[in-house]
Design an enzyme around this catalytic site. Structure first.
Site, PDB file in Angstrom:
ATOM      1  N   ASN A 134       0.849  -1.202   0.000  1.00  0.00           N
ATOM      2  CA  ASN A 134       0.000   0.000   0.000  1.00  0.00           C
ATOM      3  C   ASN A 134       0.882   1.249   0.000  1.00  0.00           C
ATOM      4  O   ASN A 134       2.106   1.151  -0.057  1.00  0.00           O
ATOM      5  CB  ASN A 134      -0.953  -0.026   1.203  1.00  0.00           C
ATOM      6  CG  ASN A 134      -0.184  -0.093   2.503  1.00  0.00           C
ATOM      7  OD1 ASN A 134       0.575   0.807   2.842  1.00  0.00           O
ATOM      8  ND2 ASN A 134      -0.347  -1.200   3.229  1.00  0.00           N
ATOM      9  N   ASP A 170      -4.155  -6.637   5.409  1.00  0.00           N
ATOM     10  CA  ASP A 170      -5.100  -7.531   6.092  1.00  0.00           C
ATOM     11  C   ASP A 170      -4.988  -8.963   5.559  1.00  0.00           C
ATOM     12  O   ASP A 170      -5.312  -9.910   6.260  1.00  0.00           O
ATOM     13  CB  ASP A 170      -6.528  -7.019   5.897  1.00  0.00           C
ATOM     14  CG  ASP A 170      -6.766  -5.742   6.683  1.00  0.00           C
ATOM     15  OD1 ASP A 170      -6.270  -5.663   7.825  1.00  0.00           O
ATOM     16  OD2 ASP A 170      -7.418  -4.814   6.165  1.00  0.00           O
ATOM     17  N   LYS A 218       9.787 -17.005 -10.044  1.00  0.00           N
ATOM     18  CA  LYS A 218       8.978 -15.947 -10.671  1.00  0.00           C
ATOM     19  C   LYS A 218       7.829 -16.570 -11.475  1.00  0.00           C
ATOM     20  O   LYS A 218       8.061 -17.477 -12.288  1.00  0.00           O
ATOM     21  CB  LYS A 218       9.876 -15.113 -11.595  1.00  0.00           C
ATOM     22  CG  LYS A 218       9.151 -13.937 -12.191  1.00  0.00           C
ATOM     23  CD  LYS A 218      10.072 -13.132 -13.096  1.00  0.00           C
ATOM     24  CE  LYS A 218       9.258 -12.067 -13.811  1.00  0.00           C
ATOM     25  NZ  LYS A 218       9.983 -11.471 -14.921  1.00  0.00           N
ATOM     26  N   PRO A 221      -2.790 -12.082  10.773  1.00  0.00           N
ATOM     27  CA  PRO A 221      -3.189 -11.799  12.156  1.00  0.00           C
ATOM     28  C   PRO A 221      -3.344 -10.296  12.342  1.00  0.00           C
ATOM     29  O   PRO A 221      -2.650  -9.511  11.684  1.00  0.00           O
ATOM     30  CB  PRO A 221      -2.028 -12.340  12.990  1.00  0.00           C
ATOM     31  CG  PRO A 221      -0.888 -12.489  12.056  1.00  0.00           C
ATOM     32  CD  PRO A 221      -1.446 -12.654  10.677  1.00  0.00           C
ATOM     33  N   ASP A 222      -4.256  -9.896  13.228  1.00  0.00           N
ATOM     34  CA  ASP A 222      -4.436  -8.469  13.524  1.00  0.00           C
ATOM     35  C   ASP A 222      -3.510  -8.114  14.688  1.00  0.00           C
ATOM     36  O   ASP A 222      -3.760  -8.494  15.839  1.00  0.00           O
ATOM     37  CB  ASP A 222      -5.914  -8.195  13.868  1.00  0.00           C
ATOM     38  CG  ASP A 222      -6.176  -6.702  13.923  1.00  0.00           C
ATOM     39  OD1 ASP A 222      -5.380  -5.985  14.566  1.00  0.00           O
ATOM     40  OD2 ASP A 222      -7.159  -6.262  13.321  1.00  0.00           O
ATOM     41  N   VAL A 270      -2.551  -5.263  16.276  1.00  0.00           N
ATOM     42  CA  VAL A 270      -2.964  -4.394  17.385  1.00  0.00           C
ATOM     43  C   VAL A 270      -4.036  -5.084  18.245  1.00  0.00           C
ATOM     44  O   VAL A 270      -4.035  -4.959  19.472  1.00  0.00           O
ATOM     45  CB  VAL A 270      -3.406  -3.002  16.868  1.00  0.00           C
ATOM     46  CG1 VAL A 270      -4.769  -3.031  16.185  1.00  0.00           C
ATOM     47  CG2 VAL A 270      -3.413  -1.983  18.001  1.00  0.00           C
ATOM     48  N   PHE A 299      -4.687   3.089  14.894  1.00  0.00           N
ATOM     49  CA  PHE A 299      -5.069   4.083  13.897  1.00  0.00           C
ATOM     50  C   PHE A 299      -6.207   3.468  13.088  1.00  0.00           C
ATOM     51  O   PHE A 299      -6.340   2.239  13.028  1.00  0.00           O
ATOM     52  CB  PHE A 299      -3.902   4.387  12.948  1.00  0.00           C
ATOM     53  CG  PHE A 299      -3.030   5.536  13.394  1.00  0.00           C
ATOM     54  CD1 PHE A 299      -2.226   5.417  14.508  1.00  0.00           C
ATOM     55  CD2 PHE A 299      -3.019   6.731  12.680  1.00  0.00           C
ATOM     56  CE1 PHE A 299      -1.410   6.468  14.913  1.00  0.00           C
ATOM     57  CE2 PHE A 299      -2.211   7.790  13.064  1.00  0.00           C
ATOM     58  CZ  PHE A 299      -1.417   7.668  14.179  1.00  0.00           C
ATOM     59  N   LYS A 334     -13.776   0.273  15.205  1.00  0.00           N
ATOM     60  CA  LYS A 334     -12.507  -0.448  15.392  1.00  0.00           C
ATOM     61  C   LYS A 334     -12.009  -0.321  16.831  1.00  0.00           C
ATOM     62  O   LYS A 334     -11.412  -1.248  17.377  1.00  0.00           O
ATOM     63  CB  LYS A 334     -11.446   0.083  14.407  1.00  0.00           C
ATOM     64  CG  LYS A 334     -11.711  -0.373  12.980  1.00  0.00           C
ATOM     65  CD  LYS A 334     -10.678   0.145  11.981  1.00  0.00           C
ATOM     66  CE  LYS A 334     -11.031  -0.353  10.585  1.00  0.00           C
ATOM     67  NZ  LYS A 334     -10.185   0.212   9.534  1.00  0.00           N
ATOM     68  N   LYS A 346     -11.508  -3.932  18.453  1.00  0.00           N
ATOM     69  CA  LYS A 346     -10.139  -4.361  18.760  1.00  0.00           C
ATOM     70  C   LYS A 346      -9.785  -4.130  20.227  1.00  0.00           C
ATOM     71  O   LYS A 346      -8.661  -4.357  20.635  1.00  0.00           O
ATOM     72  CB  LYS A 346      -9.145  -3.628  17.839  1.00  0.00           C
ATOM     73  CG  LYS A 346      -9.418  -3.881  16.350  1.00  0.00           C
ATOM     74  CD  LYS A 346      -8.334  -3.314  15.446  1.00  0.00           C
ATOM     75  CE  LYS A 346      -8.718  -3.436  13.981  1.00  0.00           C
ATOM     76  NZ  LYS A 346      -7.599  -3.674  13.085  1.00  0.00           N
TER      77      LYS A 346
END
Ligand code: PMT
Length: 407
Positions: A210, A279, A289, A305-306, A308, A323, A337, A341
């Site tokens: 990202n 995610d 390749k 895995p998340d 935070v 965040f 969230k 969380k």
């Protein structure tokens, strides 16, 4: 309004077009109550006159290392001892190189070597000189030695180029100087921060990622260190220098970031998750390749895995701040969230806007708890980071009044 009552600030000015801003800086430092003495290199005197700096500082300007009159009154050692803080603004590429090599070939370089006071450096140079590996290396050396690099900012330059290398504005430099004397609200506190993107490999040459540059997370790390914290920064792949007094751990994928964070989470008091963690990751990473053999290609992704959420779920958990990067209904999604969380605080960031958020020098965020929302107006990421660190530190202290005292 920043206060520097009777603080003794030694301002070093080196040769660069940004030297004209140093005159305004002297005025602002004095308005804040500081006593200012100015040391100019020979090159600086080509850009702004010592008389201007003398008139604005109210003190004679120091220029020569071997100056009989100066030596009798205030030589380099006396000046080095006199200073509560040394600020070099602007700091040219040449001066940064000399400082990194420990040279003592003029008055300013010599007293930087001789002082026990904190040394803050505000680089100002052409963008290509700033990006040059030699300058990058020299800045890294200075940061490791605990010299604070303030900026540079990015934008149009006097030479016609555009990019990083502009000296920070006098108001920003004043804020950085003042923060060195402010009561430090994270003294003795251990803070871990994640920053940057993660890369999820498809094969040895391709990945999913990202637009995170790491700037926000690195600014928070710098602000937390400035506030007295022992900072660990777990960073995805970015092109940023490590802030002074920050321990950095480089990772690439979400799984690596998860491992780096979870193995250290029990040893931190505050955890701030600023990284843009993928995610999902490809279920399989091809060993070679992938060849272009079919019209369509399908990639099966599996959940990462998340990080935070896993930290917040620990039995003995740090004060946990997340965040939320959102493009619509920013505050509402962030509140969701915060609850899902089980976070103590969340920072809502609108990433649909081009002038803030991903990869920008600026940001504008909302700090949200279970009971209230505080808006932080648009500012540089350094300004937003300082405001966040102050607010997070205050909330943390409410629940842990004695934290950090034994350290
Ligand atoms: O890096 P910059 O260019 O300066 O840009 C800054 C930023 C926009 C990346 C930053 O301000 C920001 O908003 N970071 C959060 C990015 C994000 O992934 O948000 P999210 O809403 O998808 O995730 C919510 C929270 O969960 C975040 O704290 C994230 O770090 C965390 N998370 C997400 C997924 C995952 N697998 N593990 C996590 O810990």
């Amino acid at each position: 309004m920043a206060t520097l009552n009777n603080r003794q600030i030694l301002l070093g000015v080196t040769g660069g077009i940004a030297a004209y801003k140093s005159a305004e800086l002297v005025r602002r430092l004095r308005d804040a109550g500081a006593v200012v003495r100015v040391v100019m290199t020979r090159a600086a005197c080509e850009f702004i006159t010592p008389l201007t700096m003398q008139a604005l500082s109210g003190n004679p300007v120091h220029r020569e290392l071997l100056d009989e009159t100066a030596e009798a009154a205030m030589g380099h050692i006396e000046l080095a001892r006199w200073a509560d803080l040394v600020l070099v603004a602007p700091a040219s590429a040449d001066f940064i190189a000399r400082l990194a090599h420990g040279l003592a070939d003029d008055l300013l370089a010599t007293l930087c070597l001789a002082t026990d006071a904190p040394v803050l450096v505000a680089p100002a140079m052409n963008q290509a000189m700033w990006r040059n590996p030699a300058t990058r290396h020299n800045c890294g050396v200075l940061a490791q030695r605990g010299v604070d690099l303030l900026g540079p900012g990015s934008g149009s330059q006097a030479c016609g180029d555009t990019g990083p290398g502009r000296m920070l504005e006098p108001a920003e430099l004043l804020a950085a100087v003042a923060s060195r004397f402010a009561p430090r609200n994270l003294d003795g506190i251990r803070v871990m921060i994640t920053a940057g993107p993660t890369r999820e490999a498809l094969d040895p040459v391709r990945y999913i990622s990202n637009h995170s540059s790491g700037k926000m997370g690195f600014a928070i790390a710098a602000a937390a260190a400035e506030a007295g914290a022992a900072v660990t920064l777990v960073s995805g792949p970015v092109h940023l220098d490590t802030p002074a007094r920050v321990a950095r751990i480089d990772v690439s994928s979400a799984m690596e970031m998860h491992e780096a964070v979870m193995s250290r989470a029990a040893q931190c008091d505050i955890f701030i998750a600023c990284a843009a963690v993928a995610d999902y990751r490809p279920e399989h990473c091809a060993g070679q390749k992938i060849k272009k053999s079919t019209e369509r290609m399908e990639v099966r992704l599996v959940r990462n895995p998340d990080i935070v959420a896993d930290v917040a779920a620990l039995e003995s958990r740090p004060f946990t701040v997340g965040f939320a990067a959102e493009t619509t209904d920013v505050v509402a999604y962030a509140r969701g969230k915060l609850a899902a969380k089980r976070l103590d605080l969340i920072v809502a960031n609108d990433v649909a806007r081009g002038d803030i958020g991903f990869n920008s020098e600026f940001n504008e965020v909302c700090l949200i708890s279970a009971t209230d929302t505080t808006e932080l107006a648009r500012g540089t990421k350094a300004q937003i980071a300082r405001a966040l660190v102050a607010a997070i530190g205050a909330r943390f202290r409410e629940g842990n009044p004695a934290a950090g005292e034994a350290s």
